[in-house]
Design an enzyme around this catalytic site. Structure first.
Site: not given
Length: 337
Positions: A177, A199
């Site tokens: 990310d 996530h």
């Protein structure tokens, strides 16, 4: 952050006699990759073979690991490589490991969310963590298997039952990310964008207001960058048209985070990465949360606060909490069933 893995490649490519890496300058470290024959596992094994901080590399999967180990093992870098296959050899793969990286499980396919993977991957993670508790209870565990928002709590519960849980040594790898946020923000290596939350989908919250160097982006651009970061995995799944998910970029991100953990273990100061870890009330009320973490010889040295948030980020934080809370509870419930 410039990739220390790529720097390692340059260092290892130096001719004999050139000043650079010496195997005597760093401690011996064993790294085990569980799921090493898979789409993430194979490139991750390659990148860990290139890392000069690794002295022993154990590659484990339920099938095909001897071939991967033989292939990677021909690369002339420091680490010795061994392949292990099947449940009977899992203990050997794990014994004496300093860091265990878990990319095991099934990949996402078009139309699937990370939660769709839960029923398969949750069982795999539970079994692997039971083995970790038995054979290398003091190892740092880097969880890649999705859904990370649930698999990290599963691992924690397994370790608690075994009496080996150390919250400082369990990490959900959310580095991809961060990598995506940096790429979408500037496309350069020398930028920093913290990404917090979880996530998956809206639980991924890039803090572009804290990005360095600072860019004066319009609100619409920030919203678009946030959305693209949140949907980055889906973007790759759709682009591969049913033939895979984000494997290469995930392997890169996994290697970056494992390198940071190894540096922390070796006493390198000021190693800070974002990761999904057991959190504190100074961050949010949630038991697990991705935030900036200072790494050290014991794993987590300090969970850092969120810092100042923009109104848009504060709104995103409040929106993600119910979904993240549900994913965490789902993992805990599964582990205790």
């Amino acid at each position: 952050m410039r990739s220390s893995v790529l720097r390692s490649v340059k260092t290892l490519a130096k001719p004999a006699g050139a000043r650079g890496y010496s195997s005597e300058s760093v401690p011996d470290r064993k790294v085990a990759v569980l799921g090493a024959a898979g789409g993430i596992g194979q490139p991750l094994a390659l990148l860990m073979k290139l890392n000069p901080l690794v002295s022993r590399l154990a590659l484990y999967d339920i099938a095909n690991t001897p071939g991967v180990a033989a292939d990677v093992g021909h690369i002339n870098t420091r680490s010795e490589v061994a392949g292990y296959m099947g449940n009977d050899q899992l203990g050997q793969a794990l014994e004496d490991s300093d860091v265990v990286i878990i990319p095991a499980g099934v990949p996402r396919k078009p139309g699937m969310t990370r939660d769709d993977l839960f029923n398969i991957n949750a069982g795999i993670v539970k079994d692997l963590c039971s083995a970790i508790a038995k054979y290398c209870p003091n190892a740092i565990v880097n969880m890649i298997s999705n859904p990370v928002n649930s698999t990290v709590p599963i691992a924690a519960e397994v370790f608690k039952k075994a009496g080996t849980y150390n919250e400082k040594k369990l990490f959900g790898v959310t580095t991809l990310d961060v990598v995506r946020a940096k790429t979408f923000y500037a496309g350069k290596a020398n930028v920093n964008v913290p990404v917090v939350g979880g996530h998956a989908g809206i639980t991924i919250l890039p803090l572009f207001s804290q990005a360095t160097p600072k860019a004066n982006l319009a609100d619409e651009d920030i919203k678009a960058l946030t959305k693209r970061t949140q949907d980055g995995g889906t973007e790759v799944v759709e682009a591969k048209a049913g033939k895979g998910s984000a494997t290469l970029s995930m392997a890169y991100a996994g290697a970056i985070f494992a390198d940071a953990c190894l540096k922390g273990l070796n006493g390198v100061p000021d190693v800070v990465e974002c990761s999904f870890v057991q959190s504190t009330s100074t961050v949010t009320e949630l038991p697990f949360f991705a935030s900036k973490v200072r790494l050290g010889k014991n794993g987590v040295e300090e969970v850092l606060g969120l810092g100042p948030l923009s109104d848009f980020e504060q709104e995103g934080l409040e929106k993600l909490k119910p979904e993240l809370k549900a994913s965490i509870e789902k993992g805990v419930k599964f582990a205790n069933a």
